[in-house]
Design a protein around this motif. Structure first.
Motif, short mmCIF file in Angstrom:
data_model
loop_
_atom_site.label_atom_id
_atom_site.label_comp_id
_atom_site.label_asym_id
_atom_site.label_seq_id
_atom_site.Cartn_x
_atom_site.Cartn_y
_atom_site.Cartn_z
N SER A 107 1.06 30.45 -53.66
CA SER A 107 2.14 31.08 -53.15
C SER A 107 3.35 30.39 -53.44
O SER A 107 3.69 28.94 -52.95
CB SER A 107 2.31 31.44 -51.82
OG SER A 107 3.38 31.97 -51.33
N THR A 108 4.52 30.83 -53.94
CA THR A 108 5.88 30.11 -54.38
C THR A 108 6.58 30.00 -52.80
O THR A 108 7.33 29.29 -52.67
CB THR A 108 6.54 30.75 -55.34
OG1 THR A 108 6.92 32.03 -54.78
CG2 THR A 108 6.09 30.66 -56.49
N ASP A 109 6.03 30.60 -51.91
CA ASP A 109 6.92 30.83 -50.68
C ASP A 109 6.28 29.61 -49.73
O ASP A 109 6.71 29.24 -48.52
CB ASP A 109 6.58 31.93 -49.69
CG ASP A 109 7.31 33.26 -50.58
OD1 ASP A 109 8.28 32.93 -51.29
OD2 ASP A 109 6.89 34.17 -50.46
N ARG A 110 5.14 29.05 -50.02
CA ARG A 110 4.57 27.88 -49.29
C ARG A 110 5.24 26.71 -49.29
O ARG A 110 5.80 26.05 -50.46
CB ARG A 110 3.26 27.67 -49.92
CG ARG A 110 2.14 26.94 -48.89
CD ARG A 110 0.77 27.05 -49.56
NE ARG A 110 0.44 25.68 -49.92
CZ ARG A 110 -0.77 25.37 -50.40
NH1 ARG A 110 -1.71 26.27 -50.54
NH2 ARG A 110 -0.98 24.12 -50.65
N ILE A 111 5.56 26.04 -48.07
CA ILE A 111 6.49 24.87 -48.06
C ILE A 111 5.27 23.86 -47.39
O ILE A 111 4.52 24.22 -46.68
CB ILE A 111 7.29 25.04 -46.76
CG1 ILE A 111 8.30 26.24 -47.01
CG2 ILE A 111 8.00 23.90 -46.58
CD1 ILE A 111 9.22 26.47 -46.20
N SER A 112 5.50 22.80 -47.86
CA SER A 112 4.44 21.82 -47.90
C SER A 112 4.59 21.17 -46.56
O SER A 112 5.63 21.34 -45.99
CB SER A 112 4.74 20.57 -48.96
OG SER A 112 5.96 19.78 -48.67
N ASP A 113 3.66 20.32 -46.08
CA ASP A 113 3.80 19.71 -44.65
C ASP A 113 4.83 18.82 -44.53
O ASP A 113 5.62 18.59 -43.61
CB ASP A 113 2.27 19.07 -44.44
CG ASP A 113 1.46 20.13 -44.12
OD1 ASP A 113 1.64 21.15 -43.68
OD2 ASP A 113 0.13 19.71 -44.30
N PHE A 114 5.07 18.08 -45.94
CA PHE A 114 6.31 17.18 -45.74
C PHE A 114 7.55 17.85 -45.56
O PHE A 114 8.55 17.49 -44.71
CB PHE A 114 6.26 16.52 -47.24
CG PHE A 114 7.62 15.50 -46.97
CD1 PHE A 114 7.48 14.29 -46.90
CD2 PHE A 114 8.61 16.08 -48.17
CE1 PHE A 114 8.70 13.68 -46.73
CE2 PHE A 114 9.70 15.16 -48.38
CZ PHE A 114 9.65 14.02 -47.75
N ASP A 115 7.94 19.20 -46.43
CA ASP A 115 9.04 19.62 -46.22
C ASP A 115 9.13 20.35 -44.86
O ASP A 115 10.11 20.36 -44.25
CB ASP A 115 8.97 20.88 -47.24
CG ASP A 115 9.29 20.40 -48.78
OD1 ASP A 115 9.90 19.18 -48.96
OD2 ASP A 115 8.77 21.24 -49.63
N LYS A 116 7.82 20.87 -44.22
CA LYS A 116 7.98 21.35 -42.97
C LYS A 116 8.61 20.06 -41.81
O LYS A 116 9.52 20.25 -41.05
CB LYS A 116 6.71 21.79 -42.15
CG LYS A 116 6.30 23.10 -43.06
CD LYS A 116 4.82 23.47 -42.45
CE LYS A 116 4.36 24.51 -43.04
NZ LYS A 116 3.28 24.71 -42.85
N ALA A 117 8.18 18.92 -41.87
CA ALA A 117 8.71 17.77 -41.17
C ALA A 117 9.95 17.57 -41.45
O ALA A 117 10.82 17.24 -40.46
CB ALA A 117 7.61 16.80 -41.49
N THR A 118 10.60 17.71 -42.71
CA THR A 118 11.88 17.15 -42.89
C THR A 118 12.83 18.65 -42.50
O THR A 118 13.99 17.84 -42.05
CB THR A 118 11.91 17.43 -44.50
OG1 THR A 118 11.07 16.45 -45.15
CG2 THR A 118 13.25 17.09 -44.95
N PHE A 119 12.28 19.70 -42.57
CA PHE A 119 13.25 20.86 -42.08
C PHE A 119 13.29 20.80 -40.25
O PHE A 119 14.02 21.66 -39.87
CB PHE A 119 12.96 21.91 -42.57
CG PHE A 119 13.44 22.19 -44.00
CD1 PHE A 119 14.69 21.93 -44.58
CD2 PHE A 119 12.38 22.37 -44.93
CE1 PHE A 119 14.89 22.00 -45.94
CE2 PHE A 119 12.78 22.35 -46.44
CZ PHE A 119 13.89 21.95 -46.76
#
Length: 120
Positions: A107-119
């Motif tokens: 999925s292109t909507d999937r956000i990586s764990d790194f990105d989740k932590a960043t946001f």
């Protein structure tokens, strides 16, 4: 994308098929999609005949399939009347039909764990 899991149930060991469907659901979820598992269908009212129970489950499964974007056909689907009906319905309504997990795109909507932590 919501992906319905079409798996043979009638004539199979329900416990084995339930476990297979759960494993496939996990793989679909890992790709960032929402699996729709037929084993999550609510139980029918008590007192139905075998024919009425089958009709209930097929009706509920088709209803849930039509709320999806795609269908995943599990091994053995070509020998299952219910799976073949689900495949045909998916085709009539132009849902994407997958027969191999490897071709389901991430999925292109999937956000990586790194990105989740960043946001957060």
């Amino acid at each position: 994308m919501k992906i319905y899991i079409s798996i043979p149930i009638t004539g199979c060991d329900p416990a084995i098929q339930r476990a297979k469907a759960a494993e496939i659901a996990d793989k679909i979820r890992a790709l960032g999609h929402e699996p729709v598992n037929p084993f999550d269908t609510p139980l029918p009212p008590a007192g139905l005949s075998d024919k009425e129970r089958y009709a209930y489950f097929m009706g509920e499964d088709i209803k849930r399939l039509l709320m999806c974007d795609a269908i995943y056909m599990c091994a053995g689907w070509v020998k299952s009347k219910g799976c073949k009906a689900e495949y045909d319905v998916a085709g009539c309504y132009h849902l994407e039909r997958f027969r191999n997990l490897a071709i389901i795109p991430v999925s292109t909507d999937r956000i990586s764990d790194f990105d989740k932590a960043t946001f957060n």
